[in-house]
Design a protein around this motif. Structure first.
Motif, short mmCIF file in Angstrom:
data_model
loop_
_atom_site.label_atom_id
_atom_site.label_comp_id
_atom_site.label_asym_id
_atom_site.label_seq_id
_atom_site.Cartn_x
_atom_site.Cartn_y
_atom_site.Cartn_z
N LEU A 1 16.65 -4.65 -5.28
CA LEU A 1 15.56 -5.10 -4.48
C LEU A 1 14.97 -3.75 -3.67
CD1 LEU A 1 14.02 -7.61 -3.27
CD2 LEU A 1 15.92 -7.67 -1.40
N VAL A 2 15.99 -2.64 -3.38
CA VAL A 2 15.44 -1.63 -2.69
C VAL A 2 14.55 -0.99 -3.88
CG1 VAL A 2 17.27 -0.14 -3.02
CG2 VAL A 2 15.84 0.14 -1.13
N ARG A 3 14.93 -0.88 -4.96
CA ARG A 3 14.13 0.01 -6.04
C ARG A 3 12.81 -0.78 -6.26
NH1 ARG A 3 19.23 1.51 -10.04
NH2 ARG A 3 19.33 3.47 -9.29
N GLU A 4 12.86 -2.11 -6.49
CA GLU A 4 11.44 -2.74 -6.74
C GLU A 4 10.49 -2.45 -5.36
OE1 GLU A 4 13.34 -6.29 -9.63
OE2 GLU A 4 13.37 -6.59 -7.38
N ILE A 5 11.09 -2.77 -4.30
CA ILE A 5 10.15 -2.54 -3.02
C ILE A 5 9.82 -1.16 -3.12
CG2 ILE A 5 10.07 -2.55 -0.46
CD1 ILE A 5 11.99 -5.01 -0.74
N SER A 6 10.56 -0.10 -3.26
CA SER A 6 10.30 1.33 -3.10
C SER A 6 9.26 1.51 -3.90
CB SER A 6 11.52 2.09 -3.44
OG SER A 6 12.63 1.90 -2.08
N ASP A 7 9.12 0.98 -5.26
CA ASP A 7 8.23 1.45 -6.21
C ASP A 7 6.93 0.73 -5.77
OD1 ASP A 7 9.88 2.52 -7.88
OD2 ASP A 7 10.31 0.74 -9.40
N VAL A 8 6.92 -0.27 -5.14
CA VAL A 8 5.62 -0.92 -4.55
C VAL A 8 4.87 0.26 -3.44
CG1 VAL A 8 4.40 -2.49 -3.05
CG2 VAL A 8 6.17 -3.19 -4.86
N LEU A 9 5.85 0.76 -2.70
CA LEU A 9 5.39 1.88 -1.70
C LEU A 9 5.01 2.90 -2.41
CD1 LEU A 9 7.95 1.27 1.06
CD2 LEU A 9 5.85 -0.03 0.72
N LYS A 10 5.76 3.45 -3.66
CA LYS A 10 5.49 4.67 -4.06
C LYS A 10 4.16 4.54 -4.92
CE LYS A 10 7.39 7.96 -7.49
NZ LYS A 10 6.98 9.13 -6.57
N SER A 11 3.87 3.57 -5.34
CA SER A 11 2.52 3.26 -6.07
C SER A 11 1.20 3.30 -5.08
CB SER A 11 2.56 1.64 -6.80
OG SER A 11 1.17 1.57 -7.26
N GLU A 12 1.44 2.73 -3.78
CA GLU A 12 0.19 2.76 -2.86
C GLU A 12 0.12 4.24 -2.53
OE1 GLU A 12 -1.55 0.35 -1.67
OE2 GLU A 12 -0.67 -1.12 -3.04
N CYS A 13 1.35 5.04 -2.37
CA CYS A 13 1.09 6.44 -1.99
C CYS A 13 0.34 7.17 -3.26
CB CYS A 13 2.59 7.07 -1.96
SG CYS A 13 3.05 6.62 -0.29
N SER A 14 0.74 6.97 -4.34
CA SER A 14 0.32 7.63 -5.63
C SER A 14 -1.25 7.33 -5.62
CB SER A 14 1.00 7.14 -6.85
OG SER A 14 2.47 7.49 -6.74
N GLN A 15 -1.95 6.22 -5.36
CA GLN A 15 -3.15 5.91 -5.54
C GLN A 15 -3.99 6.81 -4.54
OE1 GLN A 15 -4.13 1.74 -5.27
NE2 GLN A 15 -2.03 1.14 -6.07
N LYS A 16 -3.41 7.24 -3.36
CA LYS A 16 -4.05 8.23 -2.54
C LYS A 16 -3.57 9.75 -2.90
CE LYS A 16 -6.08 5.10 -0.14
NZ LYS A 16 -7.46 5.15 0.14
N GLY A 17 -3.21 10.04 -3.91
CA GLY A 17 -2.70 11.35 -4.43
C GLY A 17 -1.63 11.92 -3.61
N LEU A 18 -0.46 11.10 -3.17
CA LEU A 18 0.56 11.55 -2.41
C LEU A 18 1.80 11.12 -3.42
CD1 LEU A 18 -0.43 10.06 1.12
CD2 LEU A 18 -0.66 12.45 0.39
N ASP A 19 3.01 11.80 -2.77
CA ASP A 19 4.12 11.79 -3.67
C ASP A 19 5.23 11.27 -2.65
OD1 ASP A 19 6.29 11.87 -5.67
OD2 ASP A 19 6.27 13.88 -5.80
N LEU A 20 5.82 9.99 -2.73
CA LEU A 20 6.90 9.26 -1.92
C LEU A 20 8.18 10.00 -2.66
CD1 LEU A 20 7.99 7.47 0.12
CD2 LEU A 20 7.98 5.64 -1.58
N LEU A 21 9.07 11.04 -1.74
CA LEU A 21 9.98 11.53 -2.00
C LEU A 21 11.37 10.67 -1.92
CD1 LEU A 21 9.14 14.94 -0.36
CD2 LEU A 21 8.52 14.34 -2.67
N ASP A 22 11.16 10.05 -0.69
CA ASP A 22 12.50 9.09 -0.16
C ASP A 22 12.13 8.52 0.76
OD1 ASP A 22 13.11 10.61 2.06
OD2 ASP A 22 13.86 12.22 0.78
N LEU A 23 12.59 7.31 1.03
CA LEU A 23 12.76 6.50 2.11
C LEU A 23 13.88 5.51 2.40
CD1 LEU A 23 10.70 3.16 1.17
CD2 LEU A 23 11.83 4.50 -0.49
N LYS A 24 13.83 5.32 3.61
CA LYS A 24 15.13 4.53 4.17
C LYS A 24 14.73 3.11 4.71
CE LYS A 24 16.43 6.10 8.23
NZ LYS A 24 16.86 7.05 9.32
N LEU A 25 15.33 2.05 4.16
CA LEU A 25 14.73 0.66 4.40
C LEU A 25 16.05 0.19 5.10
CD1 LEU A 25 12.73 -0.11 1.29
CD2 LEU A 25 12.03 0.63 3.52
N GLU A 26 15.79 -0.80 5.71
CA GLU A 26 16.84 -1.94 6.28
C GLU A 26 16.73 -3.34 5.54
OE1 GLU A 26 17.83 -1.57 10.35
OE2 GLU A 26 16.93 0.29 10.59
#
Length: 228
Positions: free
Chosen positions: A162-187
């Motif tokens: 679940l954390v990988r799949e959700i993180s991929d959603v967020l990474k995709s949103e960042c990539s669309q703006k030319g940004l690179d998601l390095l890491d994140l912390k979820l609860e």
């Protein structure tokens, strides 16, 4: 409203209908005045950060819900920096799940003899830490989580996927703006039926995002780039 918890970056109230209200502060985690989502202490105050955090959380939660993943999100009032959420039961006294796409932060502090900062981690590494300020939010292994009764054996793989799949959603949103998601912390927590769901917030406060030159983006700037 009944005050439940006054934390580092938010205040939690219980509402009469059984839901909860999260009110976000302008305080940010960091050290010596420098923002760092990996720190477990307040290091600085950024005017307008509470509203920016909620604005981005609202944006991300709606994207995650649209993708079909379970969350506690109900609604929000951006102008008041307040979010309404469904009740959740935390694992133990609370855990945080870190998804790392690039080596950095505390990961390099622990494993720097084996990997260089900025190297890609594939598949992304998932680490679980206990929410325990006194012990510095210690990492905990799969088997220890089960042994201590914090997580059921059947829940571990569900949580990691679940954390990988959700993180991929967020990474995709960042990539669309030319940004690179390095890491994140979820609860995560359990809903009333015992189903695992994403809780707390999803904002620049809990992630490290870099621009094309490798410069880290601060929370307010991240909100501005992603949603204006």
């Amino acid at each position: 409203m009944k005050l439940v918890y006054d934390g580092k970056t938010k205040i939690v109230y219980e509402l009469s209908d059984g839901n909860y209200l999260l009110k976000f502060k302008d305080d940010a985690c960091g050290k010596d005045g420098v923002f760092d989502p990996g720190e477990n202490q307040v290091g600085l105050t950024i005017e307008g950060k509470g509203v920016a955090v909620l604005k981005l959380s609202d944006f991300f939660f709606r994207k995650i819900n649209e993708a079909g993943f379970p969350t506690h999100f109900v609604d929000c009032d951006v102008s008041k920096a307040e979010m309404t959420v469904r009740p959740a039961t935390v694992f133990g006294k609370g855990i945080e799940v870190v998804c790392r796409y690039k080596a950095g932060g505390s990961f390099i502090g622990r494993y720097g003899d084996y990997i260089k900062a900025g190297e890609t981690l594939f598949p992304p590494i998932v680490e679980i830490t206990l929410k325990d300020d006194e012990r510095g939010d210690p990492p905990i292994t799969h088997h220890t989580l089960v042994l201590l009764g914090i997580l059921r054996e059947s829940e571990y793989d569900v949580l990691v996927n679940l954390v990988r799949e959700i993180s991929d959603v967020l990474k995709s949103e960042c990539s669309q703006k030319g940004l690179d998601l390095l890491d994140l912390k979820l609860e995560f927590g359990r809903d009333r039926e015992g189903k695992i769901m994403l809780i707390d917030e999803v904002s620049g406060d809990v992630m490290r995002v870099a621009d094309k030159d490798g410069n880290l983006i601060e929370p307010l700037k991240l909100t501005e780039i992603l949603i204006g």
